[in-house]
Design an enzyme around this catalytic site. Structure first.
Site, PDB file in Angstrom:
ATOM      1  CG  ASP A 190      48.884 119.618 -19.048  1.00 48.91           C
ATOM      2  OD1 ASP A 190      49.090 120.044 -17.612  1.00 48.91           O
ATOM      3  OD2 ASP A 190      49.192 120.431 -19.742  1.00 48.91           O
ATOM      4  CG  ASP A 191      50.114 118.691 -13.062  1.00 50.72           C
ATOM      5  OD1 ASP A 191      50.813 117.758 -12.546  1.00 50.72           O
ATOM      6  OD2 ASP A 191      49.580 119.478 -12.288  1.00 50.72           O
TER       7      ASP A 191
ATOM      8  CE  LYS B 268      49.727 124.049 -20.062  1.00 54.03           C
ATOM      9  NZ  LYS B 268      48.505 123.095 -20.046  1.00 54.03           N
ATOM     10  CD1 TRP B 269      57.297 128.632 -16.729  1.00 50.03           C
ATOM     11  CD2 TRP B 269      59.291 127.711 -17.900  1.00 50.03           C
ATOM     12  NE1 TRP B 269      58.412 129.059 -16.013  1.00 50.03           N
ATOM     13  CE2 TRP B 269      59.557 128.492 -16.506  1.00 50.03           C
ATOM     14  CE3 TRP B 269      60.367 127.284 -18.759  1.00 50.03           C
ATOM     15  CZ2 TRP B 269      61.076 128.862 -16.211  1.00 50.03           C
ATOM     16  CZ3 TRP B 269      61.489 127.598 -18.282  1.00 50.03           C
ATOM     17  CH2 TRP B 269      61.788 128.306 -17.241  1.00 50.03           C
ATOM     18  CG  ASP B 270      50.804 125.881 -15.373  1.00 50.96           C
ATOM     19  OD1 ASP B 270      50.499 127.066 -15.440  1.00 50.96           O
ATOM     20  OD2 ASP B 270      50.125 124.772 -15.493  1.00 50.96           O
ATOM     21  CG  MET B 271      54.103 130.753 -12.062  1.00 49.52           C
ATOM     22  SD  MET B 271      53.110 132.309 -11.672  1.00 49.52           S
ATOM     23  CE  MET B 271      54.303 133.177 -10.313  1.00 49.52           C
TER      24      MET B 271
ATOM     25  CG  ASP C 210      43.502 126.982 -16.674  1.00 48.37           C
ATOM     26  OD1 ASP C 210      44.470 126.597 -17.553  1.00 48.37           O
ATOM     27  OD2 ASP C 210      44.070 126.960 -15.515  1.00 48.37           O
TER      28      ASP C 210
END
Ligand code: DGJ
Length: 733
Positions: free
Chosen positions: A367-368, A477-480, A549
């Site tokens: 992840d990030d 994983k396409w986050d925004m 989340d």
């Protein structure tokens, strides 16, 4: 064939269970006659005008003083011509006129369903027997046409609608409103259902009463479909339950600002509508241009909420998500976010992966925190290359080591965003969304990349393609993580600034289309700070979406149930996380957390190295069991069971042939001498014999039948303590 045409002016659109009837009247207006249970509409004629006296309702046609659009049910209500209710569209002509006039010109029937220009839509496949009716209306005074499209997907029990406008002249028109559809209902005897919430509390079911003149709006102006609202609205008759009664729903295949409304007028008729939100929308329709609205899905069921749900699930699984993932079981993943946050390194990831592989996890998601100088959320978005301090041998080496453990490898990205502290920002400040004289607001310390620009779209496509290829990614994983404020583009002239929001979404779809076409096997998981962009538009590219989340299993019950009201279970991802829960601080047993996550697409979001020996064995067993049933959970027929208890949830996953089912029951707070002891199971064939046992601990098989399960119910065991789950296996004898 799905559409019958009577006398060249009445159109009956039908599926096995649904009829939708419209008619062209003497003035060339398209009137709505009916939507609901399948009928034979031979005798349906012009709608009865709701009142014989036109009180304060203007009459646009001099030769027909009893005619006012204000009292008629319509398919394309116009602005400024005698109807004061919410219109379908609103345009400003070059002479300043805003009143519109559209008159029926022609119709066309086509076999199939053409894709929508630049927008995702329900896919058609060979053998679907889809038929599309296009009605073209013309403005008698300006060179402008409007086309209403209706596609009937007979075997899916679904009708889709969209609208396009075409400027046949040379002067530009200004579009101020361009919805995808409206429908008029003859009364207001409905309750309205929509899904609403907030970050970490997404998609709760919200009911409102209609019945009296009023307007209820469900909308997003946040630049994304949002955590707060869902582009969905349904009208249900007051007696409608989970399993019976009429319900009429619409859902918009769009990821940006939207408006859905229900308006009850003075005569207690109800108009609903859905489309791009007119707020923040303004579009210059130049000579020769066409504007295409997003597609709205229309679903009617007389089998209550569960009936509606099963129609949406079937349609979205089979004809909306990317075809490569249709009925493909989703991998059980472990995500590093709540395990390590930004504290990533090759050794950390490899040791987490080793531990996860031993548990039976199939996909490791980094992840990030892997790129730029991303030690917190204050920098580096846009600089999509690995941090060499964390990955001295490069991320490709880490990916290779993970893969050598027999796992797939996935990565987190947030491609639509840019940190002011980044190399990309230093190079291209003009790539940020913004307006003159107003400093852009930061959210999570970041700005939005202006995806309305083609150079920005190309940058994102190239950057992602490079990552996917270099790291041979199986998953993205396409986050925004922020909404859009100070919306404007440095690439557009002043008069087109209000096109930015919609152009952003069109740009996003262009990027997603390019990536999914190039890499059809890449599994994209949509995400926007959890479920902030869980919408049908994103589903067309990402076959699964991070639902929230909030990983607290108790909070997840309402979130997952609300999400599954319209979205197939195979799209709703759910992770077992650590306790105390990072969002709520709550502690619930590992077993309860697992049962909630196993009712969706199971994953883990904790540090597996820190599990006790006992918990490791429990997790191994969860994974082993989930692998046995995931086909049933993800692709079975899902129903919400009526527990008649606000303290409890009940869900069933049934195989399509009715041979097998899993029934989940979750109880929140313990009470001594609990008043409810049965869980009625609706949805199994009544006459069939079944064997039932508790899944956990492999209880004793008991024989029963569908009728008994429905009318008597499963016996709920005596449960001690808060937050308890019981799961039953049901097998046909
Ligand atoms: C928000 C997501 O929903 C989380 O799962 C995680 O990926 C963080 N962003 C990372 O910044």
């Amino acid at each position: 064939m799905g559409i019958d045409i009577l006398d060249q002016r009445k159109f009956h659109l039908y599926t096995n269970n649904t009829s939708y009837v419209l008619q062209v009247d003497a003035h060339g207006q398209i009137l709505h006659l009916y939507w609901g249970k399948r009928i034979h509409p031979e005798s349906l004629t012009d709608p009865v005008r709701t009142t014989p006296i036109l009180a304060f309702s203007p009459t646009p046609y001099a030769d027909d003083p009893q005619y006012s659009l204000d009292v008629l049910p319509q398919e394309a209500p116009m602005f400024g011509r005698s109807d004061f209710r919410e219109p379908l569209c609103q345009l400003r002509f070059d002479d300043g006129t805003m009143a519109s006039e559209y008159v029926f010109e022609s119709y066309r029937l086509t076999l199939g369903k053409p894709p929508l220009l630049g927008l995702p839509s329900i896919r058609e496949e060979a053998g679907d027997s889809v038929v599309t009716l296009s009605l073209t209306l013309r403005d008698p005074s300006y060179p402008l046409t409007m086309t209403l499209s209706y596609s009937v997907l007979e075997s899916f029990d679904v009708i889709t609608r969209s609208v396009s406008w075409h400027n046949e002249g040379s002067s530009p028109y200004e579009m101020e409103r361009a919805l995808s559809m409206t429908v008029d209902f003859p009364d207001a005897d409905y309750r309205l259902l929509h899904l609403a919430g907030a970050w970490a509390r997404e998609r709760g079911e919200v009911w409102s009463e209609l019945g009296q003149p009023k307007k209820v709006s469900v909308e997003s102006r946040r630049g994304a479909s949002s955590h707060q609202m869902q582009p969905f609205l349904a009208l249900a008759r007051p007696h409608t339950t989970r399993d019976s009664g009429d319900i009429f729903a619409t859902h918009l295949i769009y990821s940006g600002n939207f408006l859905a409304f229900a308006e009850v007028d003075q005569y207690l008729t109800t108009r609903i509508g859905i489309g791009i939100n007119p707020s923040e929308f303004h579009w210059i329709l130049n000579g020769g241009d066409t504007f295409q609205s997003p597609e709205a899905v229309l679903v009617y069921s007389d089998k209550g909420q569960n009936g509606m749900t099963s129609i949406f699930h079937h349609l979205y699984q089979e004809r909306l998500i990317p075809p490569a993932f249709r009925r493909v079981e989703r991998p059980i993943l472990l995500n590093t976010w709540e395990a390590a946050y930004f504290k990533l390194s090759e050794e950390t990831i490899v040791s987490i992966a080793e531990s996860a592989a031993d548990l039976g996890v199939e996909l490791l998601v980094v992840d990030d925190g892997w790129f730029g100088h991303r030690d917190n959320d204050r920098s580096s978005l846009g600089d999509w290359h690995e941090d060499r301090n964390k990955f001295p041998d490069g991320l490709a080496s880490t990916a290779q080591r993970v893969r050598s453990l027999g796992m797939k490898f996935g990565l987190w990205v947030e491609p639509e965003m840019i940190s002011p502290v980044s190399a990309l920002y230093a190079k291209h400040p003009e790539w940020c969304m913004g307006v003159p004289h107003r400093p852009p607001s930061l959210a999570r310390h970041q700005l939005v990349l202006d995806l309305s620009r083609q150079d920005v779209q190309d940058f994102v496509i190239d950057t992602l393609s490079q990552l996917i290829e270099e790291l041979q990614l199986d998953y993205l994983k396409w986050d925004m993580n922020r909404h859009l404020s100070e919306v404007g583009s440095h690439g557009l002239p002043p008069r087109q600034q209000q096109e930015t929001s919609h152009r952003y979404i069109l740009g996003l779809y262009r990027v997603l289309e390019a990536i999914t076409t190039r890499y059809p096997q890449l599994l994209i998981e949509g995400c926007s700070g959890g479920g902030g962009r869980f919408d049908p538009g994103m589903l067309a590219y990402s076959p699964q979406i991070w639902a929230s989340d909030n990983t607290d299993a108790v909070a997840r019950l309402a979130i997952q149930q609300g999400t599954a009201l319209v979205y197939p279970v195979s799209t709703v991802t759910a992770h077992v996380s650590d306790v105390p829960n990072h969002q709520t601080g709550r502690q619930v047993s590992l077993g309860f957390r697992a049962m909630v996550a196993m009712s969706g697409v199971l994953g883990y979001e904790l540090d597996p190295r820190r599990l006790s020996d006992e918990d490791r064995e429990a997790v191994k067993e969860q994974i082993r069991r989930y692998k046995e049933v995931r086909g049933l959970v993800q692709f079975g027929y899902y129903t919400v069971l009526e527990t008649r208890d606000p303290n409890a949830y009940g869900w069933m996953f049934r195989s399509h042939d009715g041979h097998q089912a899993l029934v989940f029951y979750f109880r929140l707070m313990a009470r001594a001498n609990y008043p409810r002891t049965r869980l009625p199971v609706v949805g199994l064939p009544l006459e069939r014999s079944y064997a039932v046992r508790e899944w956990e601990g492999h209880g004793q098989w008991l024989s029963t039948n569908g009728g008994e399960l429905r009318h008597v119910g499963l016996v709920i065991p005596d449960l001690r303590d808060d937050y308890q789950a019981v799961v039953w296996e049901v097998l046909a004898l």
